[in-house]
Every structure is written in structure tokens, then in C-alpha cells.
Scaffold this motif. Structure first.
Motif, PDB file in Angstrom:
ATOM      1  N   ILE A  21       0.836  -1.204   0.000  1.00  0.00           N
ATOM      2  CA  ILE A  21       0.000   0.000   0.000  1.00  0.00           C
ATOM      3  C   ILE A  21       0.866   1.248   0.000  1.00  0.00           C
ATOM      4  O   ILE A  21       0.510   2.271  -0.583  1.00  0.00           O
ATOM      5  CB  ILE A  21      -0.939  -0.005   1.226  1.00  0.00           C
ATOM      6  CG1 ILE A  21      -1.931  -1.156   1.117  1.00  0.00           C
ATOM      7  CG2 ILE A  21      -1.673   1.315   1.375  1.00  0.00           C
ATOM      8  CD1 ILE A  21      -2.758  -1.375   2.381  1.00  0.00           C
ATOM      9  N   GLY A  26       1.275   2.644  -4.346  1.00  0.00           N
ATOM     10  CA  GLY A  26       0.832   3.546  -3.287  1.00  0.00           C
ATOM     11  C   GLY A  26       1.884   4.543  -2.840  1.00  0.00           C
ATOM     12  O   GLY A  26       1.817   5.054  -1.727  1.00  0.00           O
ATOM     13  N   LEU A  29       0.698   7.797  -1.288  1.00  0.00           N
ATOM     14  CA  LEU A  29       0.227   7.747   0.092  1.00  0.00           C
ATOM     15  C   LEU A  29       1.382   7.980   1.056  1.00  0.00           C
ATOM     16  O   LEU A  29       1.255   8.742   2.023  1.00  0.00           O
ATOM     17  CB  LEU A  29      -0.431   6.393   0.367  1.00  0.00           C
ATOM     18  CG  LEU A  29      -0.976   6.165   1.764  1.00  0.00           C
ATOM     19  CD1 LEU A  29      -2.084   7.167   2.065  1.00  0.00           C
ATOM     20  CD2 LEU A  29      -1.504   4.748   1.898  1.00  0.00           C
TER      21      LEU A  29
END
Length: 75
Positions: A21, A26, A29
Motif C-alpha cells: 500500500i 501507493g 500515500l
């Protein structure tokens, strides 16, 4: 997946999914979280944070005699 070989086999897949993630697709993020941490904890920026840390270290070095050295002088 070779990075997490030290983990038990049961934990490798969940850890890879969680880490995935924040890296690879990702990455934005991670970048956003890093930006938020800097803004919250270092509102003056990274350089000002480093400067404040240096000043605190210098202040500790110039602090009065420690209690141990005071006891030595009193004896």
C-alpha cells in the motif's frame, strides 16, 4: 517477497500486502503521510527543525556541572 524471509510463512503475505500500500502503486500515500508529518511536527520546515535540535544539543553541552561532578568537588 525475499525481503520478508525472516518472518514466519503465515505472516509474509499479509505484510507484503500492507507494505504494498505504501510503496509501488501507493507511493503517493507515503509521500502524503511524510508531508503531513513534516507540517505537523516541523512547522518551520526541516532546516529549522535541524537548527533547533543543534541548539538543544549545544545547550546540554554547556549546562551547569552535573551532580556527579558536584559531589566530587564537595569531597
Amino acid at each position: 517477497m525475499d525481503t520478508f524471509n525472516f518472518l514466519p510463512d503465515v505472516l509474509v503475505e499479509p505484510v507484503v500486502k500492507i507494505v504494498g500500500i505504501f510503496v509501488g502503486d501507493g507511493w503517493h500515500l507515503t509521500l502524503g503521510a511524510l508531508f503531513m508529518i513534516i507540517v505537523i511536527f516541523l512547522p518551520g520546515g526541516i532546516i529549522e527543525g535541524i537548527t533547533k535540535l543543534k541548539n538543544k544539543i549545544k545547550k546540554l553541552d554547556k549546562s551547569p556541572l552535573t551532580s556527579k561532578s558536584l559531589q566530587t568537588q564537595e569531597s
